[in-house]
Each structure stands twice: as C-alpha cells, then as structure tokens.
Design a protein around this motif. Structure first.
Motif, PDB file in Angstrom:
ATOM      1  N   PHE A  28       0.873  -1.181   0.000  1.00  0.00           N
ATOM      2  CA  PHE A  28       0.000   0.000   0.000  1.00  0.00           C
ATOM      3  C   PHE A  28       0.906   1.226   0.000  1.00  0.00           C
ATOM      4  O   PHE A  28       1.668   1.433   0.936  1.00  0.00           O
ATOM      5  CB  PHE A  28      -0.846  -0.040   1.274  1.00  0.00           C
ATOM      6  N   GLU A  29       0.815   2.030  -1.046  1.00  0.00           N
ATOM      7  CA  GLU A  29       1.755   3.139  -1.229  1.00  0.00           C
ATOM      8  C   GLU A  29       1.037   4.467  -1.423  1.00  0.00           C
ATOM      9  O   GLU A  29       0.052   4.548  -2.147  1.00  0.00           O
ATOM     10  CB  GLU A  29       2.610   2.844  -2.463  1.00  0.00           C
ATOM     11  N   THR A  30       1.586   5.508  -0.803  1.00  0.00           N
ATOM     12  CA  THR A  30       1.148   6.859  -1.136  1.00  0.00           C
ATOM     13  C   THR A  30       2.322   7.540  -1.835  1.00  0.00           C
ATOM     14  O   THR A  30       3.420   7.621  -1.286  1.00  0.00           O
ATOM     15  CB  THR A  30       0.719   7.645   0.123  1.00  0.00           C
ATOM     16  N   GLY A  31       2.100   7.953  -3.068  1.00  0.00           N
ATOM     17  CA  GLY A  31       3.146   8.579  -3.870  1.00  0.00           C
ATOM     18  C   GLY A  31       3.732   7.611  -4.882  1.00  0.00           C
ATOM     19  O   GLY A  31       4.853   7.134  -4.730  1.00  0.00           O
ATOM     20  N   SER A  32       2.990   7.308  -5.940  1.00  0.00           N
ATOM     21  CA  SER A  32       3.415   6.326  -6.949  1.00  0.00           C
ATOM     22  C   SER A  32       4.636   6.759  -7.736  1.00  0.00           C
ATOM     23  O   SER A  32       5.414   5.918  -8.173  1.00  0.00           O
ATOM     24  CB  SER A  32       2.298   6.079  -7.974  1.00  0.00           C
ATOM     25  N   GLN A  33       4.755   8.038  -7.969  1.00  0.00           N
ATOM     26  CA  GLN A  33       5.746   8.616  -8.873  1.00  0.00           C
ATOM     27  C   GLN A  33       5.651   7.893 -10.217  1.00  0.00           C
ATOM     28  O   GLN A  33       4.603   7.910 -10.841  1.00  0.00           O
ATOM     29  CB  GLN A  33       7.135   8.609  -8.283  1.00  0.00           C
ATOM     30  N   SER A  56      -1.086  14.121 -12.230  1.00  0.00           N
ATOM     31  CA  SER A  56      -1.915  13.412 -13.217  1.00  0.00           C
ATOM     32  C   SER A  56      -1.090  12.781 -14.345  1.00  0.00           C
ATOM     33  O   SER A  56      -1.450  11.719 -14.853  1.00  0.00           O
ATOM     34  CB  SER A  56      -2.988  14.336 -13.793  1.00  0.00           C
ATOM     35  N   ASP A  57       0.018  13.408 -14.749  1.00  0.00           N
ATOM     36  CA  ASP A  57       0.860  12.812 -15.793  1.00  0.00           C
ATOM     37  C   ASP A  57       1.507  11.522 -15.302  1.00  0.00           C
ATOM     38  O   ASP A  57       1.561  10.533 -16.032  1.00  0.00           O
ATOM     39  CB  ASP A  57       1.948  13.788 -16.248  1.00  0.00           C
ATOM     40  N   ARG A  58       1.987  11.510 -14.067  1.00  0.00           N
ATOM     41  CA  ARG A  58       2.602  10.301 -13.516  1.00  0.00           C
ATOM     42  C   ARG A  58       1.543   9.218 -13.273  1.00  0.00           C
ATOM     43  O   ARG A  58       1.805   8.033 -13.453  1.00  0.00           O
ATOM     44  CB  ARG A  58       3.379  10.618 -12.239  1.00  0.00           C
ATOM     45  N   TYR A  59       0.345   9.635 -12.864  1.00  0.00           N
ATOM     46  CA  TYR A  59      -0.750   8.672 -12.701  1.00  0.00           C
ATOM     47  C   TYR A  59      -1.054   7.988 -14.047  1.00  0.00           C
ATOM     48  O   TYR A  59      -1.168   6.756 -14.110  1.00  0.00           O
ATOM     49  CB  TYR A  59      -1.998   9.381 -12.166  1.00  0.00           C
ATOM     50  N   ARG A  60      -1.149   8.763 -15.126  1.00  0.00           N
ATOM     51  CA  ARG A  60      -1.399   8.196 -16.464  1.00  0.00           C
ATOM     52  C   ARG A  60      -0.266   7.251 -16.866  1.00  0.00           C
ATOM     53  O   ARG A  60      -0.503   6.170 -17.416  1.00  0.00           O
ATOM     54  CB  ARG A  60      -1.586   9.296 -17.505  1.00  0.00           C
ATOM     55  N   HIS A  61       0.960   7.660 -16.580  1.00  0.00           N
ATOM     56  CA  HIS A  61       2.115   6.813 -16.886  1.00  0.00           C
ATOM     57  C   HIS A  61       1.980   5.452 -16.178  1.00  0.00           C
ATOM     58  O   HIS A  61       2.179   4.404 -16.792  1.00  0.00           O
ATOM     59  CB  HIS A  61       3.413   7.518 -16.456  1.00  0.00           C
ATOM     60  N   SER A  79      -5.893   8.397  -8.425  1.00  0.00           N
ATOM     61  CA  SER A  79      -5.367   9.690  -8.852  1.00  0.00           C
ATOM     62  C   SER A  79      -5.895  10.782  -7.931  1.00  0.00           C
ATOM     63  O   SER A  79      -7.106  10.962  -7.800  1.00  0.00           O
ATOM     64  CB  SER A  79      -5.807   9.989 -10.295  1.00  0.00           C
ATOM     65  N   GLY A  80      -4.960  11.485  -7.271  1.00  0.00           N
ATOM     66  CA  GLY A  80      -5.376  12.590  -6.423  1.00  0.00           C
ATOM     67  C   GLY A  80      -4.600  12.633  -5.126  1.00  0.00           C
ATOM     68  O   GLY A  80      -3.546  12.018  -4.965  1.00  0.00           O
ATOM     69  N   ASP A  81      -5.162  13.342  -4.181  1.00  0.00           N
ATOM     70  CA  ASP A  81      -4.549  13.593  -2.888  1.00  0.00           C
ATOM     71  C   ASP A  81      -4.691  12.362  -1.981  1.00  0.00           C
ATOM     72  O   ASP A  81      -5.797  11.849  -1.791  1.00  0.00           O
ATOM     73  CB  ASP A  81      -5.234  14.803  -2.260  1.00  0.00           C
ATOM     74  N   SER A  82      -3.590  11.914  -1.413  1.00  0.00           N
ATOM     75  CA  SER A  82      -3.612  10.700  -0.593  1.00  0.00           C
ATOM     76  C   SER A  82      -4.530  10.828   0.620  1.00  0.00           C
ATOM     77  O   SER A  82      -5.202   9.859   0.989  1.00  0.00           O
ATOM     78  CB  SER A  82      -2.200  10.324  -0.141  1.00  0.00           C
ATOM     79  N   VAL A  83      -4.573  11.988   1.236  1.00  0.00           N
ATOM     80  CA  VAL A  83      -5.425  12.168   2.420  1.00  0.00           C
ATOM     81  C   VAL A  83      -6.891  12.032   2.035  1.00  0.00           C
ATOM     82  O   VAL A  83      -7.667  11.374   2.731  1.00  0.00           O
ATOM     83  CB  VAL A  83      -5.131  13.523   3.106  1.00  0.00           C
ATOM     84  N   ARG A  84      -7.281  12.617   0.918  1.00  0.00           N
ATOM     85  CA  ARG A  84      -8.677  12.526   0.477  1.00  0.00           C
ATOM     86  C   ARG A  84      -9.061  11.121   0.029  1.00  0.00           C
ATOM     87  O   ARG A  84     -10.220  10.727   0.122  1.00  0.00           O
ATOM     88  CB  ARG A  84      -8.929  13.511  -0.663  1.00  0.00           C
ATOM     89  N   LEU A  85      -8.091  10.356  -0.460  1.00  0.00           N
ATOM     90  CA  LEU A  85      -8.377   9.035  -1.022  1.00  0.00           C
ATOM     91  C   LEU A  85      -8.032   7.874  -0.088  1.00  0.00           C
ATOM     92  O   LEU A  85      -8.312   6.719  -0.406  1.00  0.00           O
ATOM     93  CB  LEU A  85      -7.628   8.870  -2.348  1.00  0.00           C
TER      94      LEU A  85
END
Length: 182
Positions: A28-33, A56-61, A79-85
C-alpha cells in the motif's frame, strides 16, 4: 511489465521492501511517482498493490505501465490527494490482510501528509501491518517524535527505528513493525 526481479538486483529499495514486507500480502503506497515501487510490490508477490499519485501525468504513466496488472485486479491505482483518497484505498483491504504501508506522498513544493495519513489509519484498528515512512530527513525532521507517538497510538507493540538504507549516515526511513528489528 515483465516479471523480472533481476532488474532490481542490488537495488537498495527492493532489498528494503523484501526485508520489511516479509509475511505481507498487500503493498500500500502513497506517492506512486513513475511506478518503480509498484513494480517492486508486484515482484515481491503481493496479492494486491494499492497506490495513489497526485500528479496526473505520472498517474497516467502508471496506468499505462501496469495496464495488465490493473486488468487482472492485482494493481489498484488512484489519482489525487492521498489524504482525500486514503479511506477509499483502505476499503480494498480485508481484515485478514497483512499490509506493508509505504508512506511516501509529498507534493512538489511542499505538503507532506504522513501525520494525516496515520490519523486516518487509526480508525481501521490494523495491528499487524508494517508501516514505513520515507524521506524522514527531508520532510519530517521537526516531527519525528510526533510521528513516533502516532505510530505507538496505532499499535503500542510496534518496534520503531530509523533505517539508513542508502548508507549515507542519514537515516531516511522510519519503520514500525511488530517484528524484532535487526
């Protein structure tokens, strides 16, 4: 993605994940890069890999890079803010899962939400997971004691230490686990 661990031979992060995630079935990771940690999580044999990326570009990647694993239900990207998700991500966890939490979210230009992520995690009463927090010397120098307290509130039996995986003399990662640390 090729199932080729040789790509990560000698890789300090792979070795770190392998050492601390032993017995875990979820990464479980926050910050995929760009997804290297996602790939490490898959190669380590986790049943589920859950990750969130703010950019969003890194999320698409990552979506393109792990399209097969996403289709198979092994990788779950947000895709988005880790705290919100964070709650939505946690909804993918079963009570019996043993999770390796890799908390590495930080926005370029500021914002490191680990204390908020830990606060959200408290309501799930997860006592057997491993929590690793990256970039301690960069983002959390002033809040190390507060983070340790928050981890102990999650589980008073946690063993907590700082790990210098890069051997630079600056412990960069805080680890909390019920296992005896070596």
């Amino acid at each position: 993605m090729e199932n080729n661990k040789s790509k990560f031979l000698g890789d300090a992060m792979y070795t770190f994940f392998e050492k601390y995630s032993e017995g875990c079935n979820v990464f479980f990771e926050t910050g995929s890069q760009y997804g290297d940690s996602i790939e490490r999580g898959v190669l380590l044999g986790n049943d589920k890999v859950i990750s969130v990326e703010l950019n969003s570009d890194r999320y698409r990647h990552c979506n393109e890079r792990f399209a097969k694993e996403i289709q198979e239900g092994k990788v779950h990207l947000f895709s988005g803010d880790s705290v919100r998700l964070f709650d939505e991500m946690c909804s993918l966890l079963d009570p019996s899962d043993k999770c390796f939490f890799w908390l590495d979210a930080h926005g370029e230009g500021g914002g490191a939400p680990v204390l908020e992520e830990l606060e959200i995690l408290k309501k799930y009463n997860r006592k057997n997971d491993v929590i690793a927090i990256d970039d301690m010397t960069i983002y959390y120098r002033e809040s190390i004691i507060q983070i340790e307290q928050s981890l102990k509130e999650l589980n008073p039996d946690y063993n907590i230490h700082l790990d210098d995986i890069h051997s630079r003399g600056m412990p960069a990662i805080m680890v909390a686990t019920k296992n005896v640390l070596v």
